[in-house]
Each structure stands twice: as C-alpha cells, then as structure tokens.
Design an enzyme around this catalytic site. Structure first.
Site, mmCIF file in Angstrom:
data_model
loop_
_atom_site.group_PDB
_atom_site.id
_atom_site.type_symbol
_atom_site.label_atom_id
_atom_site.label_comp_id
_atom_site.label_asym_id
_atom_site.label_seq_id
_atom_site.Cartn_x
_atom_site.Cartn_y
_atom_site.Cartn_z
ATOM 1 C CG HIS A 1 110.237 56.388 54.697
ATOM 2 N ND1 HIS A 1 109.446 57.414 53.666
ATOM 3 C CD2 HIS A 1 109.560 57.427 55.606
ATOM 4 C CE1 HIS A 1 108.860 58.236 53.951
ATOM 5 N NE2 HIS A 1 108.881 58.594 55.259
ATOM 6 C CE1 TYR B 1 108.520 62.901 55.703
ATOM 7 C CE2 TYR B 1 109.358 60.298 55.818
ATOM 8 C CZ TYR B 1 107.844 61.507 55.554
ATOM 9 O OH TYR B 1 106.882 60.886 55.755
ATOM 10 C CG HIS C 1 104.705 59.410 45.917
ATOM 11 N ND1 HIS C 1 104.270 61.224 47.271
ATOM 12 C CD2 HIS C 1 105.739 59.024 46.556
ATOM 13 C CE1 HIS C 1 104.683 60.614 48.130
ATOM 14 N NE2 HIS C 1 105.812 59.483 47.740
ATOM 15 C CG PHE C 2 109.386 59.705 43.043
ATOM 16 C CD1 PHE C 2 110.258 60.454 42.185
ATOM 17 C CD2 PHE C 2 109.736 58.287 42.737
ATOM 18 C CE1 PHE C 2 111.754 59.695 41.243
ATOM 19 C CE2 PHE C 2 110.239 57.380 42.262
ATOM 20 C CZ PHE C 2 111.599 58.270 40.812
ATOM 21 C CG HIS C 3 109.529 63.265 39.427
ATOM 22 N ND1 HIS C 3 109.612 62.113 38.650
ATOM 23 C CD2 HIS C 3 110.392 63.777 38.204
ATOM 24 C CE1 HIS C 3 110.556 60.970 37.695
ATOM 25 N NE2 HIS C 3 110.919 63.108 37.840
ATOM 26 N NE ARG D 1 109.740 52.989 40.208
ATOM 27 C CZ ARG D 1 110.218 52.918 41.895
ATOM 28 N NH1 ARG D 1 109.433 53.238 42.565
ATOM 29 N NH2 ARG D 1 111.628 54.327 41.548
ATOM 30 N NE ARG D 2 114.117 52.277 39.724
ATOM 31 C CZ ARG D 2 114.302 51.730 41.405
ATOM 32 N NH1 ARG D 2 113.708 50.316 41.268
ATOM 33 N NH2 ARG D 2 115.422 52.823 41.405
HETATM 34 FE FE1 HAS Z 1 106.981 59.135 49.004
HETATM 35 C C1 HAS Z 1 107.298 56.595 47.848
HETATM 36 C C2 HAS Z 1 104.628 57.525 51.497
HETATM 37 C C3 HAS Z 1 106.185 62.337 51.629
HETATM 38 C C4 HAS Z 1 110.026 60.703 48.260
HETATM 39 N N1 HAS Z 1 108.629 58.672 47.667
HETATM 40 C C5 HAS Z 1 108.412 57.196 47.620
HETATM 41 C C6 HAS Z 1 109.563 57.734 46.131
HETATM 42 C C7 HAS Z 1 110.098 58.569 47.064
HETATM 43 C C8 HAS Z 1 109.284 58.850 47.382
HETATM 44 C C9 HAS Z 1 111.197 58.957 46.038
HETATM 45 O O1 HAS Z 1 103.885 54.013 51.981
HETATM 46 C C10 HAS Z 1 109.895 56.146 45.394
HETATM 47 C C11 HAS Z 1 111.444 55.495 46.534
HETATM 48 C C12 HAS Z 1 111.611 54.115 44.616
HETATM 49 O O2 HAS Z 1 112.359 54.430 44.310
HETATM 50 O O3 HAS Z 1 110.656 52.637 45.122
HETATM 51 N N2 HAS Z 1 105.685 59.170 50.895
HETATM 52 C C13 HAS Z 1 104.997 58.852 51.327
HETATM 53 C C14 HAS Z 1 103.886 59.441 52.580
HETATM 54 C C15 HAS Z 1 104.819 61.062 52.908
HETATM 55 C C16 HAS Z 1 105.230 60.903 51.210
HETATM 56 C C17 HAS Z 1 102.875 58.742 53.669
HETATM 57 N N3 HAS Z 1 107.615 61.385 49.970
HETATM 58 C C18 HAS Z 1 107.646 61.772 50.186
HETATM 59 C C19 HAS Z 1 108.616 62.827 50.575
HETATM 60 C C20 HAS Z 1 109.099 62.316 49.847
HETATM 61 C C21 HAS Z 1 109.237 61.345 48.735
HETATM 62 C C22 HAS Z 1 108.306 64.130 51.037
HETATM 63 C C23 HAS Z 1 110.433 63.210 48.981
HETATM 64 C C24 HAS Z 1 111.541 64.268 49.181
HETATM 65 N N4 HAS Z 1 106.285 57.356 49.665
HETATM 66 C C25 HAS Z 1 104.648 56.512 49.846
HETATM 67 C C26 HAS Z 1 105.328 55.273 50.009
HETATM 68 C C27 HAS Z 1 105.915 54.882 48.899
HETATM 69 C C28 HAS Z 1 106.591 56.074 48.336
HETATM 70 C C29 HAS Z 1 104.426 54.070 50.779
HETATM 71 C C30 HAS Z 1 106.264 53.575 48.296
HETATM 72 C C31 HAS Z 1 105.460 53.461 46.918
HETATM 73 C C32 HAS Z 1 105.571 52.115 46.770
HETATM 74 O O4 HAS Z 1 104.870 51.167 46.253
HETATM 75 O O5 HAS Z 1 106.659 51.579 46.134
HETATM 76 C C33 HAS Z 1 103.940 61.290 53.505
HETATM 77 O O6 HAS Z 1 105.246 62.156 54.711
HETATM 78 C C34 HAS Z 1 103.416 62.643 52.702
HETATM 79 C C35 HAS Z 1 102.981 64.015 53.972
HETATM 80 C C36 HAS Z 1 102.509 65.227 52.836
HETATM 81 C C37 HAS Z 1 101.290 66.202 53.679
HETATM 82 C C38 HAS Z 1 101.237 67.481 52.566
HETATM 83 C C39 HAS Z 1 100.957 68.498 53.643
HETATM 84 C C40 HAS Z 1 101.029 69.522 53.107
HETATM 85 C C41 HAS Z 1 101.728 70.474 53.036
HETATM 86 C C42 HAS Z 1 102.178 71.860 52.050
HETATM 87 C C43 HAS Z 1 101.810 73.423 52.918
HETATM 88 C C44 HAS Z 1 101.224 74.015 51.882
HETATM 89 C C45 HAS Z 1 102.729 75.191 51.814
HETATM 90 C C46 HAS Z 1 101.890 76.431 50.349
HETATM 91 C C47 HAS Z 1 103.314 75.579 52.682
HETATM 92 C C48 HAS Z 1 100.165 65.560 54.459
HETATM 93 C C49 HAS Z 1 102.420 70.565 54.227
HETATM 94 C C50 HAS Z 1 101.252 77.466 50.321
HETATM 95 C C51 HAS Z 1 100.606 78.360 49.348
HETATM 96 C C52 HAS Z 1 100.077 79.629 49.547
HETATM 97 C C53 HAS Z 1 99.417 80.154 48.406
HETATM 98 C C54 HAS Z 1 98.772 79.821 50.901
HETATM 99 CU CU CU Z 2 108.920 56.096 52.771
#
Ligand code: HAS
Ligand code: CU
Length: 585
Positions: A237, A241, A388-390, A451-452
């Site tokens: 995990h 980050y 999700h991860f893409h 998947r996979r």
């Molecule tokens: Fe995830 C599975 C939960 C974030 C990557 N995640 C994965 C896997 C990958 C991955 C690769 O709880 C699959 C692994 C595998 O092969 O089995 N993930 C989360 C949660 C977050 C999260 C709660 N994941 C990420 C990030 C990743 C990533 C970041 C890669 C970089 N994820 C999970 C969980 C699994 C999971 C379970 C397991 C699923 C399963 O069953 O297998 C949080 O950190 C997300 C928080 C994000 C936010 C969004 C905030 C918004 C922002 C945008 C600001 C806007 C801007 C644009 C800058 C709350 C910051 C403004 C533009 C204008 C024009 C104004």
């Molecule tokens: Cu995770």
C-alpha cells in the site's frame, strides 16, 4: 525575484543523472505501455497474437515495468531535482549519485531479462532453474520466480535506499551551512516520503530475503503464502503513495506557478506530507479483506486507518484547487466558476497536470469504495480494481509525469520543447483514452468481470444482461487502449525530437511557486522528522504485530511443510493452463 537559468546551467552534473533516470523511466514506459495494448486486445478478444499462457508473461512485464520501473525512476529524478533546486546546492558526491542510479539499472535489467525469457519456447536453465518469472507485479507465493527476479528487485530497492541516503546527505550538508532555516518545502516533501519508504520497504525486503529468495534457490522447502502476502501488502500500500508523492510535489510546488499564482498554504502542505509519513504503512491489510487467516478485527483497524488516510488527499484537493483558482484570478478570471476559463489551457504542462488531478478525484472515489470492507467483497479481484489503479497510478501519476517532462526535459537539456501542440494533443488523448478504458473496467468489474485472466469469458459466467453487451465493454477497453497507445507514441516522439533540437535560451526559469502563507506560518514541530518517524514506527508496530504473530502461529514461519507438493504455476504457466483445461473438461 531574480531570473535564474535553466537547471542544467546551475547543476550540470546532477542534470545528467536526472536525465538518465528520466530516460530509464521512458524506456520502461515505452515497453510496458506497448504491452498494455497487447493485453487490452487479447483480453477483449479483439485481436490475439499471443498464446494465452504468454498473457501472464505480458501482464507481469506490463505491471513491473510500469508500476515499479517507470514510476520509481521518474521519482528519483524528480526528487534529486527537488532537493538540489530547493536547497540551492548540488549533491555532496556525484559518484555516489551515479552509483545508486547504476544499481537501479542493473536491478531493472536483471528483472526484465528474467521476465522476458518467459516468451522463449524453452526458457534457458540458469542455476538449475528455468529463467522465468510469470508471477505478476505482486509476486505472491505460491507463484515462484527464478532467483534472478528477486535479486534484481533487491538491487533496485537497495538502489532506491541509497538514493534516499543521498537526499538526506545533501540536506545534512545544507543544514550545516544554514542552521537556522526551515527545511524548504520541496526538500521537506522528499525527506518525509523517503522516511516512509524506508519503513515500508523493510516488509518487502524481509519477504524476499528471508522467504522468497531462499525458497526459489531451494534452500528452504516452502513458504507461508499468507505471511509473504501480508509482508508484501505491508509494503504494497505504501508504495502506491510513493508513486503519488512526486506527483503531489509537482502539484504543490509547480502547478500553482503554471496556473499563474501561488501555493495557498505551505503549512497545510507540510501537514499533508507528515500525515502520509504517519499513515501510509499501517493499513496494507485493506488489500487482504478477502484473505482467510486474518481476523476481522485487524481488517477493521486497517479500514479505519485507510479512512483517516483520505484526509491528506482531501486536504490536497482543497489546497491545490485553491492555488489554481488564485492563479486564475491573477490572470483576470472572475465569477464562481468563470475563473476556470482564465487558466492556461493551451499549456500542455498545466493542462496535463490539471487533467491528472481531475482523474484523481474520480480515482479517490473508487479508492473509498475499495476501502469499505463490505463493499470490497463485491469488487475485489474484478476489473473494477484495475479501473481504479489506471486512474491513480496510470493517470494521476503517469499523466502528471508526462506533463512535467515537457517542462523538465528543456530544463535538463537547455533545449526547447519540440512541439507544444503535439504535447497538448497528447495529454488530452491520454485523458480521453483513460476515460473509455477505466469506465468500462469499473462497470464490468461491478458485475463480476474478473481481473488477471486471459480468458474472462469462462463457462456459465453471465454479466451480459447486467452491463450491456460484452461487445460494448470490450470495444471501450480496446478503443481506450488504442488511444492511450497513440498518446504514448506522441509523448515519446516529442521527447526524442526535443533531444535532437538545437540549444535555445528561451527556457523558463527553474523556480518554485511562491506561497500565500509561507513556512513562517508553519509550527516548527512540523519539521521534527525524528518525532514523526517515531510515531509512524509505533503505529506500524501496533497495526502489524498481532496479525503477523497469528499468521506465523497458524501457518508456520516457513509454511506448514507441504512435502512433495509444490505449485509450479510460477515456473510453468503452460502446465497451469493444462491443469486448468483438465479441470474444466
Ligand atoms: Fe488504491 C487497490 C484504496 C489511492 C493504486 N490501489 C489498488 C491497486 C493499486 C492502487 C495499484 O482499500 C491494486 C493492487 C493490486 O494489484 O491488487 N487507494 C485506496 C484509497 C486511496 C487509494 C482509499 N491507490 C491509490 C493511489 C494509487 C493506488 C494514489 C496509486 C498511485 N486501493 C484501495 C484499496 C485497494 C486498492 C482498498 C484494494 C482493492 C482490492 O480489493 O484489491 C486513497 O488514497 C484515495 C484518496 C484520494 C482522494 C482524491 C482527492 C482528489 C484530489 C484531486 C485534486 C484536483 C486537482 C485538479 C489537482 C480523496 C487530490 C484541479 C483541476 C482544476 C482544473 C481546478
Ligand atoms: Cu492500498
């Protein structure tokens, strides 16, 4: 503020290492990305030029090259740039810097050769075992890889540790020269990220060095798969980050400037990075909600920690959007939403990063759904997770890196970007391609599309009535995959052509965004890295001691001693497919 030259004029030696790291990451991106297209077409049955067993070789190479090699090489380049630019001093000894870079390259090559030899009709025998690693990027036991795969990973990770040591070394030297100053924000971000990298990689190092490597060398009989899986996710995990932090760094310290404004708050940014240091590791079990052998209570703790860890990203959404809005208003933007029009949408660097941020907002929602223990049962191991991860690593991170490259490469070479319009088209295409692909993945995942697997259409599996036709889903994924490949090709072409461009003096200055509320508003305790590291370590001990103890207690440190029975899927996917076909008949 005095105009400064391009980075390469200030730090010619460091610029060379950073450039090498970026090119290593682009090579991984080129190969890994192309394999992504092969997969998308194969799985959707649109066009197949592989045998299905080779699908797993492709999937392993795709995952490892993109999720590990591309991201981390780009990270070490970005962090070296951030440390040297913000501390206004070079690294202490550039031979050391070249040393860790070389170590990471050797590790990557070893891993890649081991994976790719899986394509050969007959994998060559090395050290008494076939050179092969169809273990996917999570390398779960009982899938087993050739020892070279694990050795390569170890070299790569140790290389990254030395890179971290290099950044600390540079900072120590700076601190001696500037004893009374606050840590500049970009360096602060690098150091906190490095600290949680040290904490989390201990898990994967333990898993490889004590269990997987000796097992693949035949020194130990077996492993406890749940133990190595848990150690993997202890790291797995936090690694997500680790990929994200360079993108966040760029969103905080560069994006406000590209928008025409200033960072809303330096103190808030420090709080965010401290929260990541504290909370990135003690929640890896949220990838194991469906693993038997871990008590529900520990899973519940992981879920709670995950929900807390939403906070720094929500703070980031607020701070970065506020900074962008400030930029837009500086440029004459008005109204509640009318300011959006005043943003520099023709600038590929700005637009790429802003679109990456927008996608990340959606990705955050799918992450929250993954994180809910009960809803996770619906989506786990389906194409939803791949969707999700893409959006996260494949867009928030990858698109930010590509957009940033349009700014970095001129800084590092003193050459003008070859083509602005192609760059703009490229970032837009990535956004569009990913919208198609990840939308279809999320939707079909909800209805159980696994998947996979090279053969998702297994017998008796019905999702057609629920998600529309398989044809429609497949077309969206295949179309998305093709658009992404075109985008990737345009990116690489621009990078290559830029390198052949003549030298130019029109490079923008290498400075960070100013701040509306600066470090002087941050409580000094935020810079107390020892304190935060101690708390982070304590949280990890609390979250992991009992689950690990109970896993070892019930499954044995080296497995329950399953004599004579060794799953050979890792060593030979063809055998696995034969077995599978037999079972199905
Ligand atoms: Fe995830 C599975 C939960 C974030 C990557 N995640 C994965 C896997 C990958 C991955 C690769 O709880 C699959 C692994 C595998 O092969 O089995 N993930 C989360 C949660 C977050 C999260 C709660 N994941 C990420 C990030 C990743 C990533 C970041 C890669 C970089 N994820 C999970 C969980 C699994 C999971 C379970 C397991 C699923 C399963 O069953 O297998 C949080 O950190 C997300 C928080 C994000 C936010 C969004 C905030 C918004 C922002 C945008 C600001 C806007 C801007 C644009 C800058 C709350 C910051 C403004 C533009 C204008 C024009 C104004
Ligand atoms: Cu995770």
């Amino acid at each position: 503020m005095a105009m400064r030259n391009a980075y390469v004029d200030q730090f010619p030696t460091e610029a060379r290492v950073i450039k090498a790291a970026f090119w290593s990451s682009f090579v991984a991106l080129a190969i890994g990305g192309t394999l992504g297209l092969v997969q998308a077409l194969h799985r959707t049955d649109v066009f197949r030029f592989l045998q299905s067993p080779d699908y797993y070789t492709v999937l392993t190479a795709h995952g490892v090259l993109l999720a590990i090699t591309f991201t981390i090489f780009f990270l070490v380049g970005t962090f070296t740039w951030a440390v040297t630019t913000s501390l206004e001093r070079g690294v202490v000894d550039s031979r050391f810097t070249w040393g860790w870079y070389a170590m990471m390259v050797v590790g990557s090559v070893l891993v890649a050769v081991t994976i790719f030899s899986g394509f050969l009709e007959e994998a060559p025998e090395v050290l008494g075992a076939p050179l092969n690693a169809d273990v996917l990027f999570t390398f779960y036991a009982p899938l087993q890889a050739h020892p070279f795969f694990y050795v390569g990973l170890v070299l790569f990770v140790v290389g990254s540790w030395l890179a971290g040591a290099d950044w600390f070394w540079t900072w120590f030297a700076w601190r001696d020269e500037n004893p009374d100053e606050r840590i500049p924000l970009p360096a602060f971000m690098v150091l906190t990220t490095t600290l949680f990298w040290y904490i989390c990689t201990l898990g994967v190092a333990l898993s490889i060095l004590v269990f997987l490597l000796p097992w693949s060398l035949g020194i130990t009989e077996s492993v406890n798969p749940l133990l190595t899986r848990t150690l993997f996710w202890y790291f797995g995990h936090a690694v997500v980050y680790f990929w994200l932090m360079p993108a966040y760094l760029l969103w905080y310290v560069m994006l406000p400037k590209f928008s025409g404004g200033k960072l809303f708050s330096d103190p808030l940014a420090r709080v965010v990075f401290v929260l990541f240091l504290l909370l990135s590791t003690p929640l890896g079990i949220h990838h194991q909600y469906l693993d038997p052998g871990i008590a529900e209570g520990y899973k519940f703790i992981a879920m709670t920690n995950t929900m807390f860890l939403l906070l720094p990203s929500l703070l980031t959404a607020f701070t970065v959007v506020a900074s962008i809005e400030h930029g837009a208003r500086q440029r004459g933007g008005e109204g509640y939403l009318g300011w959006l029009k005043a943003l520099p949408w023709r600038d590929p660097v700005f637009t790429g990063m802003a679109l990456a941020g927008l996608m990340f907002a959606a990705a955050g929602f799918s992450g929250m759904i993954n994180a809910g223990m009960n809803i996770n049962y619906l989506v786990h191991n389906t194409w939803w997770v791949v969707g999700h991860f893409h959006l996260t690593v494949g867009t928030a991170v990858a698109l930010t890196f590509m957009a940033a490259s349009y700014w970095f490469i001129p800084q590092l070479t003193g050459k003008k970007l070859w083509n602005q319009s192609v760059a703009l088209a490229q970032v837009l295409l990535w956004f569009v391609g990913m919208t198609f692909m990840s939308n279809a993945m999320h939707r079909s995942g909800l209805f159980g599309m696994p998947r996979r697997t090279a053969e998702p259409q297994y017998q008796g599996f019905e999702f057609e009535p629920a998600v529309g036709t398989v044809g429609e889903i497949n077309m969206q994924v295949a179309l998305g995959g093709v658009i992404l490949t075109v985008s990737l090709a345009l990116f690489l072409a621009n990078m290559i052509m830029t390198s052949f461009n003549g030298t130019s003096h029109e490079i923008p200055d290498n400075t960070f965004a100013g701040t509306l509320s600066g470090p002087e508003d941050s409580p000094a305790v935020l810079d107390n890295l020892k304190l935060w590291t101690a708390i982070a370590t304590t949280l990890v001990i609390i979250a992991y001691t009992l689950p690990l103890a109970s896993i070892v207690d019930s499954g044995g440190l080296f497995g329950p001693g399953i004599d004579g029975f060794k799953l050979t899927i890792g060593a030979d996917p063809r055998l696995a497919l034969e077995l599978l076909t037999e079972v199905m008949q």
